[in-house]
Design an enzyme around this catalytic site. Structure first.
Site, PDB file in Angstrom:
ATOM      1  N   HIS A 158      -4.067  -2.933   2.823  1.00  0.00           N
ATOM      2  CA  HIS A 158      -2.965  -2.217   3.465  1.00  0.00           C
ATOM      3  C   HIS A 158      -3.515  -1.479   4.676  1.00  0.00           C
ATOM      4  O   HIS A 158      -4.732  -1.445   4.905  1.00  0.00           O
ATOM      5  CB  HIS A 158      -2.354  -1.217   2.485  1.00  0.00           C
ATOM      6  CG  HIS A 158      -3.354  -0.222   1.976  1.00  0.00           C
ATOM      7  ND1 HIS A 158      -4.100  -0.436   0.838  1.00  0.00           N
ATOM      8  CD2 HIS A 158      -3.776   0.975   2.474  1.00  0.00           C
ATOM      9  CE1 HIS A 158      -4.927   0.580   0.654  1.00  0.00           C
ATOM     10  NE2 HIS A 158      -4.745   1.457   1.642  1.00  0.00           N
TER      11      HIS A 158
ATOM     12  N   HIS B 109      -6.739   0.630  10.140  1.00  0.00           N
ATOM     13  CA  HIS B 109      -7.580  -0.518   9.810  1.00  0.00           C
ATOM     14  C   HIS B 109      -7.197  -1.051   8.438  1.00  0.00           C
ATOM     15  O   HIS B 109      -6.473  -0.406   7.676  1.00  0.00           O
ATOM     16  CB  HIS B 109      -9.063  -0.127   9.817  1.00  0.00           C
ATOM     17  CG  HIS B 109      -9.410   0.877   8.766  1.00  0.00           C
ATOM     18  ND1 HIS B 109      -9.212   2.243   8.938  1.00  0.00           N
ATOM     19  CD2 HIS B 109      -9.918   0.738   7.507  1.00  0.00           C
ATOM     20  CE1 HIS B 109      -9.594   2.875   7.859  1.00  0.00           C
ATOM     21  NE2 HIS B 109     -10.020   1.997   6.965  1.00  0.00           N
TER      22      HIS B 109
END
EC number: 3.1.4.58
Length: 199
Positions: free
Chosen positions: A37, A121
């Site tokens: 995620h 990220h």
């Protein structure tokens, strides 16, 4: 207690594009696609009442949907040792806008502000004893031009993280739609987080 974080979930098509990156290095604990995620805000452990306040605050966020593209590969290191390998996100002003909205909502729920700079990220792997594989530099160079297909982001999610010996399991507590008008959150656990399970 609830160990919470807010994130953007990834579609299956993008997870499939990330899968070939997850291999080829010894000592790496590769992330399962189920837990990949983009974290908007890690909250940490809170009690049931605070979890309810957080859910209500997030449900009031009004922000537009947008498009994202994952790009590039890099790592986080501490004391000269690499501990996390990740894929970055191309510049996306609306993602930053959503992050700021989430931050403001959490402040209204008495959650302390996040002091670290936001660097969106997707974590690929973690290294318990640092990345000591001699192929690490070659791996980074070989995958430095990685770029995913663009994908729409039409919601964000409140997750509960369950820690165990086999790693973390992430439970989706509530999903919040992104659009230009008013809307109601879609509860994934059959109710507000504080009442979904015992605290």
């Amino acid at each position: 207690m609830y160990r919470l974080f807010v994130a953007v979930a990834l579609p299956e098509t993008v997870l499939a594009e990330l899968k070939p990156l997850c291999g080829g290095l010894t000592g790496a604990k590769w992330a399962d696609s189920e837990v990949m995620h983009i974290t908007l805000r890690f909250i940490g452990e809170v009690d049931g009442g605070v979890a309810e306040d957080i859910h209500l605050a997030l449900s009031r966020i009004n922000a537009p949907a947008f498009e994202l593209t994952l790009a590039g590969i890099d790592c986080f290191a501490q004391a000269g040792k690499v501990h996390t390998l990740w894929v970055g996100v191309e510049k996306a002003p609306l993602l930053i806008h959503l992050r700021e909205k989430v931050q403001s909502a959490l402040l209204r729920s008495d959650v302390k502000p996040e002091p670290r700079r936001f660097r969106p990220h997707v974590t690929l792997a973690r290294f318990r004893n640092g990345a000591n594989d001699g192929r690490f530099g070659a791996y980074l160079q070989h995958n430095s031009q990685f770029r995913s297909s663009p994908f729409p982001v039409s919601s964000f999610t409140l997750f509960r993280s369950h820690l165990g010996t086999g790693g973390a399991y992430h439970e989706r507590l509530a999903e919040y739609a992104l659009q230009t008008g008013r809307r109601s959150p879609h509860l994934l656990s059959g109710g507000a987080p504080a009442s979904a399970q015992g605290s």
